[in-house]
Design a protein around this motif. Structure first.
Motif, PDB file in Angstrom:
ATOM      1  N   ASP A   1      -2.232  -2.599   4.668  1.00 14.00           N
ATOM      2  CA  ASP A   1      -1.696  -3.370   3.545  1.00 14.00           C
ATOM      3  C   ASP A   1      -2.816  -3.793   2.592  1.00 14.00           C
ATOM      4  O   ASP A   1      -2.682  -3.703   1.376  1.00 14.00           O
ATOM      5  CB  ASP A   1      -0.939  -4.594   4.070  1.00 14.00           C
ATOM      6  CG  ASP A   1      -0.382  -5.436   2.941  1.00 14.00           C
ATOM      7  OD1 ASP A   1       0.461  -4.925   2.172  1.00 14.00           O
ATOM      8  OD2 ASP A   1      -0.807  -6.607   2.815  1.00 14.00           O
TER       9      ASP A   1
ATOM     10  N   HIS B   1      -4.196  -0.969   0.486  1.00 14.82           N
ATOM     11  CA  HIS B   1      -3.183  -0.613  -0.510  1.00 14.82           C
ATOM     12  C   HIS B   1      -3.191  -1.628  -1.659  1.00 14.82           C
ATOM     13  O   HIS B   1      -3.273  -1.253  -2.825  1.00 14.82           O
ATOM     14  CB  HIS B   1      -1.798  -0.542   0.147  1.00 14.82           C
ATOM     15  CG  HIS B   1      -0.693  -0.316  -0.821  1.00 14.82           C
ATOM     16  ND1 HIS B   1      -0.544   0.855  -1.519  1.00 14.82           N
ATOM     17  CD2 HIS B   1       0.297  -1.133  -1.233  1.00 14.82           C
ATOM     18  CE1 HIS B   1       0.504   0.758  -2.308  1.00 14.82           C
ATOM     19  NE2 HIS B   1       1.026  -0.439  -2.158  1.00 14.82           N
ATOM     20  N   ARG B   2      -3.135  -2.920  -1.337  1.00 15.13           N
ATOM     21  CA  ARG B   2      -3.088  -3.957  -2.378  1.00 15.13           C
ATOM     22  C   ARG B   2      -4.413  -4.107  -3.123  1.00 15.13           C
ATOM     23  O   ARG B   2      -4.431  -4.244  -4.346  1.00 15.13           O
ATOM     24  CB  ARG B   2      -2.702  -5.314  -1.779  1.00 15.13           C
ATOM     25  CG  ARG B   2      -1.262  -5.418  -1.336  1.00 15.13           C
ATOM     26  CD  ARG B   2      -0.884  -6.806  -0.828  1.00 15.13           C
ATOM     27  NE  ARG B   2      -1.748  -7.278   0.247  1.00 15.13           N
ATOM     28  CZ  ARG B   2      -2.695  -8.220   0.110  1.00 15.13           C
ATOM     29  NH1 ARG B   2      -2.893  -8.808  -1.036  1.00 15.13           N
ATOM     30  NH2 ARG B   2      -3.437  -8.579   1.135  1.00 15.13           N
TER      31      ARG B   2
ATOM     32  N   GLY C   1      -5.561  -0.070  -4.242  1.00 15.48           N
ATOM     33  CA  GLY C   1      -4.545   0.833  -4.769  1.00 15.48           C
ATOM     34  C   GLY C   1      -4.405   2.135  -4.014  1.00 15.48           C
ATOM     35  O   GLY C   1      -3.792   3.076  -4.500  1.00 15.48           O
TER      36      GLY C   1
ATOM     37  N   GLN D   1      -2.941   4.707  -1.337  1.00 15.78           N
ATOM     38  CA  GLN D   1      -1.589   4.913  -0.824  1.00 15.78           C
ATOM     39  C   GLN D   1      -1.622   5.386   0.626  1.00 15.78           C
ATOM     40  O   GLN D   1      -2.331   6.348   0.946  1.00 15.78           O
ATOM     41  CB  GLN D   1      -0.860   5.962  -1.678  1.00 15.78           C
ATOM     42  CG  GLN D   1      -0.711   5.586  -3.122  1.00 15.78           C
ATOM     43  CD  GLN D   1       0.097   4.323  -3.305  1.00 15.78           C
ATOM     44  OE1 GLN D   1       1.155   4.141  -2.698  1.00 15.78           O
ATOM     45  NE2 GLN D   1      -0.398   3.417  -4.130  1.00 15.78           N
TER      46      GLN D   1
ATOM     47  N   ASN E   1      -0.441   7.532   3.491  1.00 14.38           N
ATOM     48  CA  ASN E   1       0.390   8.725   3.624  1.00 14.38           C
ATOM     49  C   ASN E   1       0.391   9.199   5.058  1.00 14.38           C
ATOM     50  O   ASN E   1       1.039   8.587   5.877  1.00 14.38           O
ATOM     51  CB  ASN E   1       0.046   9.816   2.595  1.00 14.38           C
ATOM     52  CG  ASN E   1      -1.380  10.272   2.657  1.00 14.38           C
ATOM     53  OD1 ASN E   1      -1.922  10.496   3.721  1.00 14.38           O
ATOM     54  ND2 ASN E   1      -2.010  10.417   1.505  1.00 14.38           N
TER      55      ASN E   1
ATOM     56  N   MET F   1      -5.457   6.755   3.931  1.00 12.73           N
ATOM     57  CA  MET F   1      -5.249   5.990   2.708  1.00 12.73           C
ATOM     58  C   MET F   1      -5.886   6.803   1.590  1.00 12.73           C
ATOM     59  O   MET F   1      -7.074   7.090   1.635  1.00 12.73           O
ATOM     60  CB  MET F   1      -5.905   4.613   2.813  1.00 12.73           C
ATOM     61  CG  MET F   1      -5.447   3.781   3.997  1.00 12.73           C
ATOM     62  SD  MET F   1      -3.707   3.300   3.929  1.00 12.73           S
ATOM     63  CE  MET F   1      -3.684   2.243   2.488  1.00 12.73           C
ATOM     64  N   THR F   2      -5.084   7.203   0.595  1.00 13.21           N
ATOM     65  CA  THR F   2      -5.599   8.116  -0.407  1.00 13.21           C
ATOM     66  C   THR F   2      -5.313   7.648  -1.831  1.00 13.21           C
ATOM     67  O   THR F   2      -4.404   6.857  -2.089  1.00 13.21           O
ATOM     68  CB  THR F   2      -5.000   9.525  -0.230  1.00 13.21           C
ATOM     69  OG1 THR F   2      -3.582   9.438  -0.387  1.00 13.21           O
ATOM     70  CG2 THR F   2      -5.337  10.114   1.117  1.00 13.21           C
ATOM     71  N   GLY F   3      -6.109   8.163  -2.720  1.00 14.93           N
ATOM     72  CA  GLY F   3      -5.942   8.033  -4.156  1.00 14.93           C
ATOM     73  C   GLY F   3      -6.603   9.247  -4.763  1.00 14.93           C
ATOM     74  O   GLY F   3      -7.224  10.044  -4.040  1.00 14.93           O
TER      75      GLY F   3
END
Length: 127
Positions: free
Chosen positions: A22, A25-26, A29, A31, A33, A46-48
């Motif tokens: 969390d 993500h917060r 940013g 995401q 997956n 956790m990707t961007g």
């Protein structure tokens, strides 16, 4: 480099899997997956765009030291770059994250450093 090496991802071992997912993500940013559940551990990618941080949780794992300073060997921090450091700084401080800011002589942000909720260090440099 001679071998065409590029970074694929960074992996961080965490105690509170859901809280860290969390937070990344917060705060950044990223995401969530692909998630992987095995008998020994669980992992969350956790990707961007152009970035991947894997969070790994294994029951019974422990942090070797509360914090990693330059006098310790091993993982020191994740270093990222951002073209808009001020917006990220404002976002993080708005979330209550303690952020250390290093500025150039004109006052423009050059580097920010902070920790996730478990004390894993993150550094972001101006791109």
């Amino acid at each position: 480099n001679a071998f065409g090496l590029t970074l694929d991802h960074v992996t961080i071992g965490v105690a509170d899997f859901d809280k860290e997912i969390d937070w990344y993500h917060r705060a950044l940013g990223l995401q969530p997956n692909t998630v992987l559940h095995t008998p020994k551990f669980e992992a969350q990618k956790m990707t961007g765009p152009g970035i991947r941080i894997d969070l790994i949780h294994q029951d019974g794992s422990v942090r070797p030291t509360p914090t990693m300073g330059f006098d310790k060997q091993g993982y020191m921090h994740v270093a990222l770059v951002s073209p808009d450091l001020q917006t990220l700084y404002d976002h993080l401080t708005g979330m209550g994250v303690a952020v250390e800011a290093n500025r150039d002589k004109s006052g423009k942000l050059m580097v920010i450093t902070f920790q996730d909720p478990e004390g894993n260090a993150v550094e972001v440099l101006r791109n």
